[in-house]
Write an enzyme that holds these catalytic residues in place. Structure first.
Site, mmCIF file in Angstrom:
data_model
loop_
_atom_site.group_PDB
_atom_site.id
_atom_site.type_symbol
_atom_site.label_atom_id
_atom_site.label_comp_id
_atom_site.label_asym_id
_atom_site.label_seq_id
_atom_site.Cartn_x
_atom_site.Cartn_y
_atom_site.Cartn_z
ATOM 1 N N ARG A 84 79.897 55.760 66.824
ATOM 2 C CA ARG A 84 79.836 54.946 65.602
ATOM 3 C C ARG A 84 78.729 53.926 65.713
ATOM 4 N NH1 ARG A 84 83.205 52.230 61.531
ATOM 5 N NH2 ARG A 84 81.644 51.101 60.359
ATOM 6 N N ARG A 93 79.755 57.569 58.641
ATOM 7 C CA ARG A 93 80.160 57.261 60.011
ATOM 8 C C ARG A 93 80.862 58.435 60.663
ATOM 9 N NH1 ARG A 93 83.347 52.611 57.110
ATOM 10 N NH2 ARG A 93 81.544 52.923 55.876
ATOM 11 N N ASP A 96 85.640 55.919 61.763
ATOM 12 C CA ASP A 96 85.966 54.574 61.309
ATOM 13 C C ASP A 96 87.455 54.377 61.553
ATOM 14 O OD1 ASP A 96 85.620 52.064 60.018
ATOM 15 O OD2 ASP A 96 86.350 52.907 58.132
ATOM 16 N N ASP A 98 90.314 51.374 61.077
ATOM 17 C CA ASP A 98 90.645 50.038 60.571
ATOM 18 C C ASP A 98 92.087 49.706 60.869
ATOM 19 O OD1 ASP A 98 88.146 49.461 59.391
ATOM 20 O OD2 ASP A 98 88.695 50.543 57.569
#
Length: 177
Positions: A84, A93, A96, A98
């Site tokens: 990344r 990307r 990812d 989160d």
């Protein structure tokens, strides 16, 4: 133990292998959180950012004895392991990850805002989360089912709706599909 929700996405390279590798990286090693649920995989159009390919997205619900910051570091380490790079905001990307929610924790820390500040606006987060927890609540925002209904009502365009990929299934490390 604290229950946390992680959102994973990939739109470069072998997207499914990257998502599975991200799950493996998140859930193995010293201090790894315990998996509670892995959502189905959805394919979604990108939201914001430059022109780019479709994403594969999923949710991982975990229980952890660690802190939110430790979970963020684990998420960022998984991203780095898959190459990344952060050159363009909301750009394409490889991986990812989160931290969407960490128990009922609410924080305005710019490094890790909790709950995630845009989760309530993202069908690609809400739809898979609802699949694994029909009674889920996003702290400070309400029931995930209601949030998803509001997003769909606001963005009725077909291209923003997550499309279930029944041909792809994530599994916990060492687990069966």
């Amino acid at each position: 133990m604290t229950r946390a929700v992680l959102a994973l996405g990939s739109n470069l390279g072998d997207r499914w292998a990257t998502l599975q590798g991200g799950v493996d990286a998140l859930l193995t090693g010293e201090g790894a959180p315990a998996p509670v649920a892995l959502s189905p995989v959805y394919e979604t159009a990108p939201v914001g950012g430059p022109d780019q390919g479709a994403y594969l997205n999923a949710i991982v619900v975990v229980e952890t004895e660690g802190t939110p910051e430790e979970l963020l570091e684990r998420a960022q380490a998984a991203e780095r392991a898959f190459g990344r790079v952060r050159e363009v905001r909301w750009g394409p990307r490889t991986l990812d990850v989160d931290v969407i929610a960490f128990g009922d924790t609410r924080s305005d820390d710019p490094r890790l805002t909790l709950p995630h500040p845009r989760a309530h606006l993202r069908a690609f987060v809400l739809r898979p989360w609802l699949d694994v927890d029909p009674t889920a609540h996003l702290p400070g925002r309400g029931a995930v089912a209601d949030l998803l209904a509001a997003v769909i009502a606001e963005e009725p365009e077909e291209e923003q709706e997550p499309h279930l990929r029944e041909d792809l299934r994530l599994s916990p490390p060492g687990g069966s599909p």
